[in-house]
Write a protein that holds these residues in place. Structure first.
Motif, mmCIF file in Angstrom:
data_model
loop_
_atom_site.group_PDB
_atom_site.id
_atom_site.type_symbol
_atom_site.label_atom_id
_atom_site.label_comp_id
_atom_site.label_asym_id
_atom_site.label_seq_id
_atom_site.Cartn_x
_atom_site.Cartn_y
_atom_site.Cartn_z
ATOM 1 N N ASP A 40 0.875 -1.169 0.000
ATOM 2 C CA ASP A 40 0.000 0.000 0.000
ATOM 3 C C ASP A 40 0.914 1.221 0.000
ATOM 4 O O ASP A 40 1.424 1.621 1.046
ATOM 5 C CB ASP A 40 -0.901 -0.015 1.231
ATOM 6 C CG ASP A 40 -1.768 1.227 1.349
ATOM 7 O OD1 ASP A 40 -1.744 2.092 0.441
ATOM 8 O OD2 ASP A 40 -2.471 1.342 2.367
ATOM 9 N N GLY B 273 0.233 3.820 2.542
ATOM 10 C CA GLY B 273 0.119 3.383 3.917
ATOM 11 C C GLY B 273 1.266 3.771 4.821
ATOM 12 O O GLY B 273 1.187 3.646 6.030
ATOM 13 N N ALA C 87 2.134 0.280 6.191
ATOM 14 C CA ALA C 87 2.419 -0.543 5.013
ATOM 15 C C ALA C 87 3.775 -1.222 5.157
ATOM 16 O O ALA C 87 3.926 -2.398 4.826
ATOM 17 C CB ALA C 87 2.383 0.306 3.750
#
Length: 107
Positions: free
Chosen positions: A7, A10, A14
Motif C-alpha cells: 500500500d 500506507g 504498510a
C-alpha cells in the motif's frame, strides 16, 4: 507463486505489513524479491534520480538476512508509466551478497 502487496499510501503501517509478510516467506525458506527504488529505472544514469527507498533498509534490518543486489535493464523496454513494452534483451546482473549486521549507513 505469490507476492507481497504494498500500500504505497500506507507509509509506516504498510512497511510493517511488508516486513511481516516477508518474514513469513523467509521462514518458509522462500526468496523475497523487491525493487528497492520503488519503480523501474530506465538506465544507470537515472539511478541517482531514484535512490533506494527506506523500506529496503528496514526490511534488511528486521529480517536479518543477506541481501543479494540484482540489477536489470528492463526499464529500457518497459518504461515507467507505459503499458506497451519495446522489444529487446533484458540483462540481469547478480552482485556480491551484502552480509547481515550492517547499520543503515553501511548498508
Amino acid at each position: 507463486m505469490s507476492g507481497i502487496a504494498v500500500d504505497r499510501k500506507g507509509r509506516a503501517s504498510a512497511l510493517k505489513e511488508v516486513i511481516s509478510q516477508a518474514k513469513k516467506y523467509l521462514q518458509k525458506k522462500q526468496v523475497v524479491v523487491i525493487f528497492p527504488q520503488g519503480t523501474r529505472v530506465k538506465s544507470s544514469g537515472d539511478v541517482l534520480q531514484y535512490p533506494y527507498q527506506v523500506g529496503i533498509v528496514a526490511l534488511y534490518m528486521a529480517c536479518n538476512v543477506e541481501v543479494v543486489p540484482v540489477a536489470l535493464n528492463s526499464g529500457l523496454f518497459w518504461p515507467k508509466g507505459q503499458i506497451l513494452k519495446k522489444p529487446g534483451t533484458i540483462v540481469i546482473e547478480f552482485m556480491e551478497p551484502i552480509k547481515t549486521g550492517l547499520n543503515k549507513k553501511e548498508f
